[in-house]
Write a protein that holds these residues in place. Structure first.
Motif, mmCIF file in Angstrom:
data_model
loop_
_atom_site.group_PDB
_atom_site.id
_atom_site.type_symbol
_atom_site.label_atom_id
_atom_site.label_comp_id
_atom_site.label_asym_id
_atom_site.label_seq_id
_atom_site.Cartn_x
_atom_site.Cartn_y
_atom_site.Cartn_z
ATOM 1 N N ARG A 5 0.846 7.005 11.166
ATOM 2 C CA ARG A 5 2.254 6.879 10.772
ATOM 3 C C ARG A 5 2.556 5.521 10.131
ATOM 4 O O ARG A 5 3.673 5.273 9.710
ATOM 5 N N GLY A 6 1.564 4.636 10.131
ATOM 6 C CA GLY A 6 1.771 3.315 9.558
ATOM 7 C C GLY A 6 2.131 2.252 10.572
ATOM 8 O O GLY A 6 2.538 1.152 10.193
ATOM 9 N N GLY A 50 3.760 -2.725 3.984
ATOM 10 C CA GLY A 50 3.886 -4.062 3.432
ATOM 11 C C GLY A 50 5.315 -4.363 3.034
ATOM 12 O O GLY A 50 6.178 -3.475 3.005
ATOM 13 N N ALA A 51 5.567 -5.625 2.738
ATOM 14 C CA ALA A 51 6.896 -6.080 2.323
ATOM 15 C C ALA A 51 6.862 -6.343 0.824
ATOM 16 O O ALA A 51 6.208 -7.293 0.380
ATOM 17 N N PRO A 52 7.515 -5.510 0.013
ATOM 18 C CA PRO A 52 7.436 -5.666 -1.444
ATOM 19 C C PRO A 52 7.781 -7.077 -1.905
ATOM 20 O O PRO A 52 8.811 -7.639 -1.522
ATOM 21 N N ASP A 53 6.870 -7.645 -2.692
ATOM 22 C CA ASP A 53 7.046 -8.958 -3.322
ATOM 23 C C ASP A 53 7.161 -10.104 -2.323
ATOM 24 O O ASP A 53 7.601 -11.201 -2.683
ATOM 25 N N ARG A 54 6.748 -9.874 -1.079
ATOM 26 C CA ARG A 54 6.755 -10.945 -0.075
ATOM 27 C C ARG A 54 5.380 -10.992 0.586
ATOM 28 O O ARG A 54 5.107 -10.280 1.544
ATOM 29 N N SER A 61 3.426 -6.869 9.368
ATOM 30 C CA SER A 61 4.092 -5.984 8.410
ATOM 31 C C SER A 61 3.950 -6.458 6.968
ATOM 32 O O SER A 61 4.658 -5.988 6.086
ATOM 33 N N GLN A 62 3.016 -7.392 6.726
ATOM 34 C CA GLN A 62 2.850 -7.932 5.377
ATOM 35 C C GLN A 62 1.382 -7.928 4.960
ATOM 36 O O GLN A 62 0.474 -7.941 5.797
ATOM 37 N N VAL A 106 0.868 -1.177 0.000
ATOM 38 C CA VAL A 106 0.000 0.000 0.000
ATOM 39 C C VAL A 106 0.906 1.229 0.000
ATOM 40 O O VAL A 106 1.744 1.391 0.897
ATOM 41 N N TYR A 107 0.761 2.080 -1.020
ATOM 42 C CA TYR A 107 1.607 3.268 -1.163
ATOM 43 C C TYR A 107 0.850 4.528 -0.738
ATOM 44 O O TYR A 107 -0.357 4.657 -0.983
#
Length: 546
Positions: free
Chosen positions: A413-414, A370-374, A380-381, A356-357
């Motif tokens: 803040r995420g 999120g964890a890109p491509d994981r 955190s995913q 999520v951007y």
């Protein structure tokens, strides 16, 4: 002892008799209540008149494209397997009732070829009708399979134990076209189309008329059943029974015969709805080719942000539809949901990279969750996150939908706060949470797409309500907190009241102005205009409020 027994029986008998009478009264009341509920919930459809010749060839010719759709069929007895939709439309002239069924079907099958065989075991569609409102329980059923074989019956009033009279519909024209291979499960089919013309004279035994007049009302239901693989049992107007049963005339919907043509009827309906489809509003740079259009939103200045699955996936336009800027080629793998928060930041979900951007309004990357491509289910995913919403204190809610079946909550803040939901059909469980909003009452409204319902929660995940009856691909709140739904199965835009009841339906399946092909998500600007992102038509369509 014998005398005592007789005395007890005699004194108890009046009580027993009263209990039986009370049971009968309660049973009758329950039946009346069920009947009244069925009557209140019955759908209605207006049949457009055609003055052009309809060639029954199993093809979706021009005359059908403007005809209104019956909307998504319901699956009241669904337990498992893919629910394959049916798009049905109807037209009429002085001689025939025309019906077109477009059936999604991955495995087409049919064995029966003769009249009055068990065609309902094959891939089959049905028309049940009680054409005389004075005798609503006198009805006909015509069942048609992929081989164009029919089973037809007439159900007049009859004494208990008496056989149905012999009745054959005559002059019926049926054609079927198949997109796939029949009786071969080694491949995946797309579906089939059945087109039928039924002479009104076949119903004269009940109506006493050669054909209906404009304004006449019939009771009617459309069904789909059968198939060797993944058998389908769906209906336009649900029967309200616990097991599959189509012979419930009390549950038939209503059709009204109109004197208007399909285009004139569509124009009247849009005018009554208070909207007009506005063509040519979006002015994109020369050479821009839109991919599947996934999401859209507007900011407080009226700027419009389009999200699509092609080059420059995020496109920003001003309030008049003029191009301003675009970005995202270097980040976005596959576009899905896009929202603008109250500070003007742009949030986008990427179901390829599981991220999520958060962007500035000019495209600067500010945060990535999120964890890109994981893909994963940790704090955190994500696993193909679908949409994002915002709480009263700038909390961020993510519907983590295709891979996981949950809602994840973060602070502004995420930082991870909590998550809820697991895969399933029960209350609180999800089958693809696809879209999410937070309304002015701090209700978290989640589109549980494949369960055909919305689930409503408080800010901490406590379930408050379930609103069934539609496929919520996208949810939007306008400035007046009205709830709008993009129903990608019905191919319509719905308006709900605050308790989840449908109060308005807009459009039907197609590619013309005012029609939709897989409406995916939508936005409402500050003036109440709607913008629809369509995956199937690869376009954004603006509905101007009148």
């Amino acid at each position: 002892m014998k005398r005592a027994r007789v005395f007890i029986i005699m004194t108890a008998y009046p009580c027993l008799k009263g209990a039986i009478l009370m049971l009968r009264i309660l049973t009758l009341a329950a039946v009346c209540l069920l009947t009244s509920r069925l009557a209140a919930d019955r759908p209605s459809y207006t049949v457009a008149r055609t003055d052009s010749k309809i060639v029954v060839d199993g093809k979706v010719e021009a005359a059908w494209k403007d005809a209104p759709s019956f909307g998504a069929f319901k699956f009241p007895w669904w337990k498992e397997g893919k629910r394959e939709q049916t798009d049905a439309r109807m037209l009429w002239d002085d001689r025939y009732l025309y019906v077109l069924y477009q059936c999604d079907d991955a495995h087409i099958s049919a064995q029966y070829t003769k009249r009055d065989e068990r065609v309902y075991l094959d891939d089959c569609v049905e028309l049940f009708t009680a054409p005389n409102p004075k005798t609503p329980k006198v009805y006909f059923n015509i069942e048609m399979n992929v081989n164009a074989a029919i089973l037809d019956r007439y159900h007049p009033p009859r004494g208990k134990g008496k056989e149905l009279p012999q009745w054959d519909a005559t002059g019926i024209l049926i054609k079927v076209s198949i997109d796939g291979t029949k009786n071969d499960d080694s491949d995946t089919d797309k579906g089939w189309v059945l087109e039928v013309a039924i002479p009104f004279s076949d119903f004269k035994i009940a109506t006493g008329k050669d054909s209906p007049s404009a304004g006449d009302v019939w009771r009617l239901n459309l069904n789909r059943c059968g198939g060797e693989t993944n058998a389908q049992y769906s209906q336009w107007s649900p029967s309200g029974t616990t097991r599959p049963s189509f012979h419930v005339p009390e549950a038939f919907g209503r059709i009204v015969f109109s004197k208007l043509s399909a285009p004139a009827l569509a124009k009247r309906n849009w005018k009554a709805a208070g909207f007009e489809s506005q063509a040519g509003f979006f002015k994109l740079p020369r050479g821009t080719t839109l991919g599947a259009c996934s999401a859209v939103d507007t900011d407080r200045d009226g700027n419009i942000y389009l999200f699509h699955r092609g080059a420059k996936p995020i496109i920003c336009l001003d309030s008049k539809g003029n191009y301003l800027r675009s970005w995202g080629d270097d980040l976005i793998g596959k576009a899905h949901g896009l929202r603008i928060d109250r500070h003007g930041y742009v949030w986008a979900t990427d179901i390829k990279h599981h991220v999520v951007y958060k962007f500035s309004s000019t495209g600067k990357l500010l945060l990535a969750l999120g964890a890109p491509d994981r893909a994963g289910e940790s704090d955190s995913q994500f696993n193909q996150p679908t949409d994002v919403a915002f709480g009263p204190n700038d909390e961020v809610f993510v519907s983590d939908g295709y891979g996981n079946s949950r809602v994840v909550k973060f602070d502004h803040r995420g930082k991870f706060l909590t998550a809820w939901g697991t895969a399933g059909k029960k209350p609180g469980e999800f089958n693809l949470p696809h879209t999410i909003v937070v309304d002015g009452k701090d209700r978290v409204i989640v589109g549980d797409r494949e369960n055909d319902r919305i689930q409503v929660f408080d800010l901490e995940g406590k379930r408050l309500a379930i609103w069934p009856g539609f496929a919520p691909y996208g949810i939007e709140l306008d400035a007046q907190q009205r709830i709008w739904i993009a129903d990608g199965r019905a191919q319509q835009i719905l308006r709900l009241d605050e308790n989840g009841k449908v109060t308005q339906r807009l459009g039907n399946k197609g590619s013309n102005s005012g029609q939709f092909n897989l409406p995916h998500m939508l936005a409402a600007d500050k003036h109440g205009n709607l913008i629809i992102a369509e995956v199937g038509n690869k376009r954004f369509q603006r509905l101007l409020r009148r």
